[in-house]
Motif scaffolding. Structure first.
Motif, PDB file in Angstrom:
ATOM      1  N   ARG A  19     -23.441 -65.664   8.571  1.00 43.58           N
ATOM      2  CA  ARG A  19     -24.025 -64.649   7.704  1.00 43.58           C
ATOM      3  C   ARG A  19     -25.509 -64.435   8.021  1.00 43.58           C
ATOM      4  O   ARG A  19     -26.002 -63.309   8.023  1.00 43.58           O
ATOM      5  CB  ARG A  19     -23.852 -65.073   6.246  1.00 43.58           C
ATOM      6  CG  ARG A  19     -24.007 -63.952   5.275  1.00 43.58           C
ATOM      7  CD  ARG A  19     -23.747 -64.417   3.869  1.00 43.58           C
ATOM      8  NE  ARG A  19     -22.349 -64.797   3.684  1.00 43.58           N
ATOM      9  CZ  ARG A  19     -21.899 -65.492   2.658  1.00 43.58           C
ATOM     10  NH1 ARG A  19     -22.731 -65.890   1.726  1.00 43.58           N
ATOM     11  NH2 ARG A  19     -20.627 -65.779   2.567  1.00 43.58           N
ATOM     12  N   GLY A  20     -26.231 -65.510   8.300  1.00 42.55           N
ATOM     13  CA  GLY A  20     -27.645 -65.397   8.652  1.00 42.55           C
ATOM     14  C   GLY A  20     -27.850 -64.707   9.984  1.00 42.55           C
ATOM     15  O   GLY A  20     -28.820 -63.959  10.167  1.00 42.55           O
TER      16      GLY A  20
ATOM     17  N   ASP B 288     -26.808 -60.874   9.209  1.00 44.83           N
ATOM     18  CA  ASP B 288     -27.646 -60.193   8.231  1.00 44.83           C
ATOM     19  C   ASP B 288     -29.133 -60.434   8.431  1.00 44.83           C
ATOM     20  O   ASP B 288     -29.954 -59.666   7.957  1.00 44.83           O
ATOM     21  CB  ASP B 288     -27.287 -60.631   6.806  1.00 44.83           C
ATOM     22  CG  ASP B 288     -25.926 -60.148   6.374  1.00 44.83           C
ATOM     23  OD1 ASP B 288     -25.394 -59.237   7.029  1.00 44.83           O
ATOM     24  OD2 ASP B 288     -25.409 -60.690   5.382  1.00 44.83           O
ATOM     25  N   GLY B 289     -29.471 -61.520   9.072  1.00 45.77           N
ATOM     26  CA  GLY B 289     -30.874 -61.875   9.241  1.00 45.77           C
ATOM     27  C   GLY B 289     -31.480 -62.485   7.985  1.00 45.77           C
ATOM     28  O   GLY B 289     -32.692 -62.453   7.800  1.00 45.77           O
ATOM     29  N   THR B 290     -30.642 -63.037   7.111  1.00 40.81           N
ATOM     30  CA  THR B 290     -31.131 -63.663   5.885  1.00 40.81           C
ATOM     31  C   THR B 290     -30.681 -65.112   5.819  1.00 40.81           C
ATOM     32  O   THR B 290     -29.677 -65.496   6.411  1.00 40.81           O
ATOM     33  CB  THR B 290     -30.591 -62.934   4.639  1.00 40.81           C
ATOM     34  OG1 THR B 290     -29.169 -63.007   4.649  1.00 40.81           O
ATOM     35  CG2 THR B 290     -31.042 -61.483   4.615  1.00 40.81           C
ATOM     36  N   TRP B 291     -31.449 -65.899   5.095  1.00 42.46           N
ATOM     37  CA  TRP B 291     -31.091 -67.297   4.869  1.00 42.46           C
ATOM     38  C   TRP B 291     -31.184 -67.564   3.372  1.00 42.46           C
ATOM     39  O   TRP B 291     -32.222 -67.309   2.754  1.00 42.46           O
ATOM     40  CB  TRP B 291     -32.022 -68.220   5.644  1.00 42.46           C
ATOM     41  CG  TRP B 291     -31.724 -69.659   5.442  1.00 42.46           C
ATOM     42  CD1 TRP B 291     -32.449 -70.547   4.707  1.00 42.46           C
ATOM     43  CD2 TRP B 291     -30.620 -70.398   5.966  1.00 42.46           C
ATOM     44  NE1 TRP B 291     -31.868 -71.778   4.734  1.00 42.46           N
ATOM     45  CE2 TRP B 291     -30.739 -71.716   5.504  1.00 42.46           C
ATOM     46  CE3 TRP B 291     -29.537 -70.069   6.772  1.00 42.46           C
ATOM     47  CZ2 TRP B 291     -29.826 -72.702   5.821  1.00 42.46           C
ATOM     48  CZ3 TRP B 291     -28.625 -71.060   7.087  1.00 42.46           C
ATOM     49  CH2 TRP B 291     -28.780 -72.359   6.630  1.00 42.46           C
ATOM     50  N   PRO B 292     -30.139 -68.059   2.740  1.00 42.02           N
ATOM     51  CA  PRO B 292     -30.144 -68.214   1.282  1.00 42.02           C
ATOM     52  C   PRO B 292     -30.923 -69.416   0.776  1.00 42.02           C
ATOM     53  O   PRO B 292     -30.986 -69.645  -0.417  1.00 42.02           O
ATOM     54  CB  PRO B 292     -28.659 -68.356   0.946  1.00 42.02           C
ATOM     55  CG  PRO B 292     -28.070 -68.962   2.160  1.00 42.02           C
ATOM     56  CD  PRO B 292     -28.849 -68.402   3.315  1.00 42.02           C
TER      57      PRO B 292
END
Length: 180
Positions: free
Chosen positions: A134-135, A138-142
Protein backbone atom coordinates in the motif's frame (compact mmCIF):
# COMPACT_ATOMS: atom_id res chain seq x y z
CA UNK A 1 20.37 -49.95 47.72
CA UNK A 2 16.85 -48.96 46.81
CA UNK A 3 15.19 -50.19 43.67
CA UNK A 4 14.11 -47.42 41.31
CA UNK A 5 10.46 -46.57 41.54
CA UNK A 6 8.34 -47.80 38.67
CA UNK A 7 5.47 -45.47 39.43
CA UNK A 8 4.84 -42.87 36.74
CA UNK A 9 5.54 -39.27 37.58
CA UNK A 10 2.49 -37.07 38.02
CA UNK A 11 1.74 -34.79 35.12
CA UNK A 12 2.23 -31.11 35.67
CA UNK A 13 -0.28 -30.11 33.03
CA UNK A 14 -3.53 -31.80 32.16
CA UNK A 15 -3.87 -32.77 28.55
CA UNK A 16 -7.25 -33.50 27.12
CA UNK A 17 -7.96 -35.70 24.16
CA UNK A 18 -10.00 -33.79 21.66
CA UNK A 19 -12.91 -35.13 19.67
CA UNK A 20 -12.73 -34.70 15.89
CA UNK A 21 -13.89 -31.29 14.77
CA UNK A 22 -17.06 -31.04 12.72
CA UNK A 23 -16.43 -29.40 9.31
CA UNK A 24 -19.64 -27.41 9.68
CA UNK A 25 -18.31 -25.91 12.93
CA UNK A 26 -15.11 -24.79 11.15
CA UNK A 27 -16.99 -23.01 8.39
CA UNK A 28 -19.52 -21.48 10.78
CA UNK A 29 -16.71 -20.03 12.90
CA UNK A 30 -14.99 -18.65 9.80
CA UNK A 31 -18.26 -17.11 8.62
CA UNK A 32 -18.92 -15.54 12.05
CA UNK A 33 -15.34 -14.20 12.14
CA UNK A 34 -15.90 -12.68 8.69
CA UNK A 35 -19.10 -11.05 9.92
CA UNK A 36 -17.24 -9.64 12.94
CA UNK A 37 -14.64 -8.19 10.57
CA UNK A 38 -17.42 -6.45 8.65
CA UNK A 39 -18.29 -4.36 11.70
CA UNK A 40 -17.11 -0.73 11.47
CA UNK A 41 -14.67 -0.91 14.40
CA UNK A 42 -11.84 -2.12 12.13
CA UNK A 43 -10.60 1.44 11.62
CA UNK A 44 -9.84 1.82 15.34
CA UNK A 45 -6.27 1.09 16.41
CA UNK A 46 -5.76 -1.95 18.59
CA UNK A 47 -8.66 -3.95 17.14
CA UNK A 48 -7.33 -7.22 15.73
CA UNK A 49 -8.38 -8.95 12.56
CA UNK A 50 -10.65 -11.67 13.96
CA UNK A 51 -10.87 -13.45 10.61
CA UNK A 52 -7.08 -13.65 10.42
CA UNK A 53 -6.90 -15.18 13.90
CA UNK A 54 -9.57 -17.72 13.00
CA UNK A 55 -7.92 -18.57 9.66
CA UNK A 56 -4.54 -19.08 11.31
CA UNK A 57 -6.08 -21.19 14.06
CA UNK A 58 -7.86 -23.52 11.65
CA UNK A 59 -4.85 -23.63 9.32
CA UNK A 60 -2.77 -24.81 12.27
CA UNK A 61 -5.27 -27.29 13.69
CA UNK A 62 -7.01 -28.48 10.51
CA UNK A 63 -4.65 -27.82 7.57
CA UNK A 64 -6.42 -30.30 5.31
CA UNK A 65 -9.77 -28.59 5.66
CA UNK A 66 -8.82 -24.92 5.83
CA UNK A 67 -5.95 -23.92 3.63
CA UNK A 68 -4.72 -21.24 1.32
CA UNK A 69 -7.75 -21.39 -0.99
CA UNK A 70 -10.13 -20.59 1.85
CA UNK A 71 -7.79 -17.81 3.01
CA UNK A 72 -7.63 -16.38 -0.50
CA UNK A 73 -11.43 -16.42 -0.90
CA UNK A 74 -12.02 -14.75 2.46
CA UNK A 75 -9.32 -12.22 1.57
CA UNK A 76 -11.15 -11.34 -1.64
CA UNK A 77 -14.37 -10.92 0.34
CA UNK A 78 -12.59 -8.53 2.72
CA UNK A 79 -11.08 -6.61 -0.22
CA UNK A 80 -14.50 -6.17 -1.79
CA UNK A 81 -16.03 -5.10 1.51
CA UNK A 82 -13.31 -2.59 2.32
CA UNK A 83 -13.06 -1.23 -1.23
CA UNK A 84 -9.35 -1.96 -1.08
CA UNK A 85 -7.20 -2.94 -4.00
CA UNK A 86 -8.30 -6.35 -5.08
CA UNK A 87 -5.83 -8.75 -3.56
CA UNK A 88 -4.43 -6.91 -0.50
CA UNK A 89 -6.25 -8.99 2.09
CA UNK A 90 -6.16 -12.02 -0.18
CA UNK A 91 -2.35 -11.83 -0.24
CA UNK A 92 -2.21 -11.25 3.51
CA UNK A 93 -4.51 -14.13 4.42
CA UNK A 94 -2.88 -16.49 1.94
CA UNK A 95 0.57 -15.76 3.40
CA UNK A 96 -0.81 -16.22 6.91
CA UNK A 97 -2.33 -19.55 5.99
CA UNK A 98 0.82 -20.74 4.21
CA UNK A 99 3.11 -19.99 7.14
CA UNK A 100 0.58 -21.37 9.64
CA UNK A 101 0.48 -24.64 7.71
CA UNK A 102 4.29 -24.69 7.76
CA UNK A 103 4.25 -24.32 11.55
CA UNK A 104 1.30 -26.55 12.36
CA UNK A 105 3.29 -29.56 13.55
CA UNK A 106 5.63 -27.42 15.62
CA UNK A 107 2.88 -25.42 17.32
CA UNK A 108 1.13 -28.54 18.60
CA UNK A 109 3.92 -29.10 21.12
CA UNK A 110 3.68 -25.72 22.82
CA UNK A 111 1.35 -24.20 25.36
CA UNK A 112 -1.15 -21.60 24.12
CA UNK A 113 1.00 -18.67 25.30
CA UNK A 114 4.08 -20.09 23.59
CA UNK A 115 1.99 -20.58 20.47
CA UNK A 116 1.03 -16.91 20.67
CA UNK A 117 4.72 -16.00 20.60
CA UNK A 118 5.20 -18.17 17.52
CA UNK A 119 2.15 -16.72 15.77
CA UNK A 120 3.04 -13.08 16.49
CA UNK A 121 5.66 -12.84 13.69
CA UNK A 122 3.11 -14.29 11.25
CA UNK A 123 0.68 -11.49 12.01
CA UNK A 124 3.46 -8.90 11.77
CA UNK A 125 4.76 -10.24 8.46
CA UNK A 126 1.39 -10.48 6.74
CA UNK A 127 0.33 -7.02 7.85
CA UNK A 128 3.72 -5.53 6.96
CA UNK A 129 3.56 -6.95 3.42
CA UNK A 130 0.15 -5.35 2.86
CA UNK A 131 1.30 -2.01 4.28
CA UNK A 132 4.48 -2.13 2.23
CA UNK A 133 2.45 -2.76 -0.91
CA UNK A 134 0.00 0.00 0.00
CA UNK A 135 2.86 2.40 0.78
CA UNK A 136 4.59 1.63 -2.50
CA UNK A 137 1.45 2.21 -4.57
CA UNK A 138 -0.01 5.14 -2.62
CA UNK A 139 3.16 6.73 -1.31
CA UNK A 140 1.79 6.82 2.24
CA UNK A 141 2.84 5.18 5.48
CA UNK A 142 0.27 4.78 8.28
CA UNK A 143 2.83 4.84 11.07
CA UNK A 144 3.43 2.04 13.52
CA UNK A 145 -0.04 1.83 15.06
CA UNK A 146 -0.78 -1.23 12.93
CA UNK A 147 1.69 -3.19 15.08
CA UNK A 148 -0.68 -2.84 18.02
CA UNK A 149 -3.28 -4.86 16.09
CA UNK A 150 -0.74 -7.67 15.64
CA UNK A 151 0.16 -7.73 19.33
CA UNK A 152 -3.49 -7.78 20.37
CA UNK A 153 -4.14 -10.61 17.89
CA UNK A 154 -1.30 -12.63 19.41
CA UNK A 155 -2.62 -11.93 22.92
CA UNK A 156 -6.06 -13.17 21.86
CA UNK A 157 -4.60 -16.43 20.48
CA UNK A 158 -5.03 -18.48 23.71
CA UNK A 159 -8.59 -17.21 24.15
CA UNK A 160 -9.43 -18.02 20.54
CA UNK A 161 -7.96 -21.49 20.97
CA UNK A 162 -10.01 -22.10 24.08
CA UNK A 163 -13.23 -20.92 22.38
CA UNK A 164 -12.67 -22.72 19.07
CA UNK A 165 -11.73 -26.02 20.72
CA UNK A 166 -14.55 -25.98 23.28
CA UNK A 167 -16.89 -28.31 21.33
CA UNK A 168 -14.07 -30.84 20.88
CA UNK A 169 -13.16 -31.31 24.54
CA UNK A 170 -14.01 -34.61 26.10
CA UNK A 171 -15.54 -34.67 29.56
CA UNK A 172 -12.95 -34.94 32.31
CA UNK A 173 -14.87 -37.46 34.39
CA UNK A 174 -15.25 -40.87 32.72
CA UNK A 175 -18.70 -42.40 32.58
CA UNK A 176 -19.41 -46.09 31.96
CA UNK A 177 -22.55 -45.36 29.99
CA UNK A 178 -20.87 -42.93 27.58
CA UNK A 179 -19.09 -44.67 24.64
CA UNK A 180 -16.37 -42.01 24.32
Amino acid sequence: MKAPSTLPRPRTRTEHLLLPVQPSFIWITLFVAWLINLLPWGQVGGVPDVLAICLVFWSVHEPRRVGMLAAFCFGLLMDVHGAARLGEHALSYTLLSFFAILLHRRLAWFSPWSQALHVLPLFFFSEFIVLLLRGWLDGTWPGWWWALNCVVAALLWPIAGWILQAPQRRPVDPDDTRPI
